[in-house]
Design a protein around this motif. Structure first.
Motif, PDB file in Angstrom:
ATOM      1  N   ALA A 185      -8.007  25.786 -26.960  1.00 49.18           N
ATOM      2  CA  ALA A 185      -7.524  25.704 -28.337  1.00 49.18           C
ATOM      3  C   ALA A 185      -6.050  26.076 -28.343  1.00 49.18           C
ATOM      4  O   ALA A 185      -5.597  26.906 -27.546  1.00 49.18           O
ATOM      5  CB  ALA A 185      -8.323  26.634 -29.238  1.00 49.18           C
TER       6      ALA A 185
ATOM      7  N   ARG B 219      -2.952  26.969 -31.222  1.00 49.25           N
ATOM      8  CA  ARG B 219      -2.697  27.308 -32.617  1.00 49.25           C
ATOM      9  C   ARG B 219      -1.180  27.266 -32.870  1.00 49.25           C
ATOM     10  O   ARG B 219      -0.495  28.271 -32.715  1.00 49.25           O
ATOM     11  CB  ARG B 219      -3.247  28.706 -32.897  1.00 49.25           C
TER      12      ARG B 219
ATOM     13  N   ARG C 235      -4.935  24.403 -36.170  1.00 47.75           N
ATOM     14  CA  ARG C 235      -5.507  24.642 -34.845  1.00 47.75           C
ATOM     15  C   ARG C 235      -5.903  23.309 -34.221  1.00 47.75           C
ATOM     16  O   ARG C 235      -6.427  22.422 -34.901  1.00 47.75           O
ATOM     17  CB  ARG C 235      -6.738  25.545 -34.956  1.00 47.75           C
TER      18      ARG C 235
ATOM     19  N   ASP D 230      -8.288  21.929 -31.147  1.00 45.59           N
ATOM     20  CA  ASP D 230      -9.304  22.191 -30.127  1.00 45.59           C
ATOM     21  C   ASP D 230      -9.397  20.952 -29.240  1.00 45.59           C
ATOM     22  O   ASP D 230      -9.336  19.825 -29.734  1.00 45.59           O
ATOM     23  CB  ASP D 230     -10.664  22.467 -30.776  1.00 45.59           C
TER      24      ASP D 230
ATOM     25  N   TYR E 131      -7.129  25.147 -41.415  1.00 44.33           N
ATOM     26  CA  TYR E 131      -8.095  26.151 -41.839  1.00 44.33           C
ATOM     27  C   TYR E 131      -7.379  27.183 -42.716  1.00 44.33           C
ATOM     28  O   TYR E 131      -6.970  28.238 -42.250  1.00 44.33           O
ATOM     29  CB  TYR E 131      -8.725  26.813 -40.616  1.00 44.33           C
TER      30      TYR E 131
END
Length: 184
Positions: A10, A12, A18, A20, A52
């Motif tokens: 992942a 960020r 983010r 993945d 998110y």
């Protein structure tokens, strides 16, 4: 027998953003006492990018599967969730699927070399109240999944097929289209 290796990670780049990603490889082998060994390999890669934030999430991704017997297939998926008020949340998702027949479904005593991979599209929408880890969580979800070339087992006692001519009890077959839908 199946052996598998996978790597995932992942990244960020921001507080709410983010990415993945991952890759997988699977080696499959099918052996019987009387038949030649059969092998297949599946190599896959995927990426999912998501936002998110507090009260709102959205994510979309893609996956590529490359099977040594059935070729490559690209599938997509996406989902979103929005907080409404007082712990209520609405969510929706879309996904595509690709599943090749197993070596058992192809080469066993019940096998069928004419099998094709399953392909599916699924949709769901729902509303939730509460926290999944809290004392009370309520959820209502409507879903639908449409599958082409669904693989199913057929008994030679209930269907007529040239595959039953060799005395077997049944075989795997593609049943065309199937739909699963409902409310949970």
């Amino acid at each position: 027998r199946a052996e598998r290796v996978e790597a995932k990670g992942a990244f960020r780049p921001g507080d709410a953003l983010r990415v993945d990603f991952g890759a997988e490889h699977e080696w499959s082998r099918f052996d019987t006492t009387y038949d030649a060994r059969q092998k297949a390999n599946l190599t896959s890669g995927y990426a999912l990018i998501g936002w998110y934030a507090k009260g709102f999430t959205v994510a979309a991704g893609a996956r590529i599967d490359d099977h040594s017997r059935f070729g490559s297939e690209l599938t997509f998926g996406a989902n979103a969730s929005v907080d409404l008020f007082a712990g209520w949340r609405v969510r929706a998702a879309y996904g595509e699927g690709f599943k090749v027949p197993s070596l058992y479904q192809l080469y066993s005593d019940y096998g069928n070399l004419a099998l094709q991979p399953e392909r599916s599209k699924s949709y769901d929408i729902g509303i939730e109240q509460g926290d999944r880890n809290g004392r009370l969580h309520l959820a209502l979800t409507a879903f639908r999944r449409d599958t082409d070339n669904l693989i199913d087992y057929a008994s030679c006692f209930s269907v007529s097929s040239p595959l039953c001519a060799d005395g077997r009890f049944g075989f795997y077959r593609n049943v065309g289209r199937a739909r699963a839908q409902g409310v949970e």
